[in-house]
Scaffold this motif. Structure first.
Motif, short mmCIF file in Angstrom:
data_model
loop_
_atom_site.label_atom_id
_atom_site.label_comp_id
_atom_site.label_asym_id
_atom_site.label_seq_id
_atom_site.Cartn_x
_atom_site.Cartn_y
_atom_site.Cartn_z
N PRO A 109 1.02 -1.18 0.04
CA PRO A 109 -0.02 -0.06 -0.02
C PRO A 109 0.95 1.29 -0.01
N SER A 110 0.52 2.45 -0.77
CA SER A 110 1.43 3.31 -1.05
C SER A 110 1.58 4.19 0.36
N PHE A 111 0.74 3.85 1.34
CA PHE A 111 0.87 4.84 2.63
C PHE A 111 1.96 4.33 3.42
N ASN A 112 2.46 3.26 3.30
CA ASN A 112 3.51 2.53 4.03
C ASN A 112 4.88 2.86 3.75
N PRO A 113 5.44 3.80 4.51
CA PRO A 113 6.87 4.41 4.08
C PRO A 113 7.93 3.35 4.30
#
Ligand code: TXA
Ligand code: MG
Length: 325
Positions: free
Chosen positions: A63-67
């Protein structure tokens, strides 16, 4: 475990001078390279290149929100990208290079991709101690974004073979190369500490125990798992998951199931994380044994209780995620 045949697998690189040069060239050229660290294998890519960082998320199905964690060879190198305070220097003195990741404010002049922090104004930095990771970071001379080299949701890889299992078809969007460094010594991911607030917060228990950190920089808060607004998105509770259902604090296997034991007195375990009850040995075996048990087509994996001190905190954290459905 999971030995691979280098000649039959062109993506696998030996960690010799030629292999490291090929890997460094690929990284400088924006390609993805999986590399060994003392914790788990990382899926590396140039942290200053937006397209490469996007490719890491795509390859992992993340998921793109997981840095992502940015890997550097030294504190001096890391200071160009993140703002260190006294607490950060103290922790680095004790644990870097090693299994510790610090979340710090991004340096105002950093060249890092914004995507690497997934929109946050902080960055997670880590200085790995593994000699191959160190050589590679020095050879390529760029900051390397490196989440664990598994498809999102799967168990982290602790051998080159585990990494290749995640992308069995070379046509899949995955690492161009995997540098083979054998089995990882620590076996669970790094401890993540957030230093962006006045009170330090443990975002993820890992290879450096909380007991060792606590006291050095005052007391450390422990972030609670919260699926709706996670401070560290990697804390989403279902994260490290075999396909087979996992049950914790068990004394024996369930019907048609297998049993992952711990310590000298367990009841006929299929595998034992550590017969002598050594938590470091158990951490090093954890992911390889979960992967192995997951291949046995058993109805369930029951796991013996693990003491919750030292590395046991990280082991229990990963097991709770593996058991959460
Ligand atoms: O041992 C490890 O840490 C391995 C090796 C390869 O270094 N890497 C690893 O990376 O486990 P990854 O991406 O699977 O986990 C990074 C963790 C996640 O929980 C993520 O949410 C957190 O660090 N993280 C990264 N940047 C962050 C930030 N700016 N703020 C808060 N959490 C962050
Ligand atoms: Mg991971």
């Amino acid at each position: 475990m999971n030995a691979v045949n280098a000649s039959a697998e062109p993506r696998l690189l030996k960690a010799d001078a030629r292999g490291l040069e090929l890997a460094a060239q690929a990284l400088r050229g924006g390609k993805l390279v999986a590399f060994p660290s003392e914790t788990v294998y990382g899926l590396g890519g140039d942290a200053t290149n937006d397209k490469t960082v996007a490719r890491i998320y795509a390859a992992k199905g993340r998921p793109s929100f997981n840095p992502l964690i940015v890997h550097l060879p030294s504190v001096e190198a890391a200071e160009k990208f993140a703002l260190f305070d006294e607490r950060a220097y103290t922790l680095c003195e004790h644990f870097c290079p090693g299994a510790l990741t610090l979340v710090l404010p991004r340096h105002p002049d950093n060249r890092l991709s914004l995507l690497v922090s997934a929109g946050l104004d902080s960055v997670a930095v880590r200085i790995p101690s593994h000699p191959i990771a160190q050589s590679l970071l020095k050879a390529c001379d760029i900051p390397i974004a490196g989440p664990s080299a598994n498809r999102s949701g799967a168990v982290s890889p602790t051998s080159a073979g585990h990494v290749l299992d995640g992308w069995p078809d070379p046509e899949m969007e995955g690492p161009a190369f995997v540098v083979d460094g054998g089995d990882c010594e620590v076996g669970v991911e790094s401890t993540v500490i957030d230093l962006t607030t006045p009170r330090a917060t443990l975002l993820r228990p890992g290879g450096v125990s909380l007991e060792d950190i606590d006291g050095l920089i005052g007391s450390v808060d422990i972030a609670t798992h919260n699926d709706t607004s996670p401070k560290s998105p990697g804390m989403l509770s279902r994260h490290y998951s075999p396909n087979t259902p996992v049950f914790l604090n068990a004394k024996h296997a369930r019907e048609n199931g297998v049993f992952l034991g711990y310590g000298p007195n367990c009841n006929d375990p299929t595998c034992n994380l550590s017969e002598s009850g050594n938590l470091s040995e158990a951490a090093a075996n954890l992911f390889a044994m979960l992967r192995h048990l997951d291949t046995l087509n058993a109805a369930s994996i029951s796991v013996a209780p693990i003491p919750n001190n030292g590395l046991g905190l990280a082991i229990n954290d990963r097991l709770q995620r593996a058991a959460s459905r």
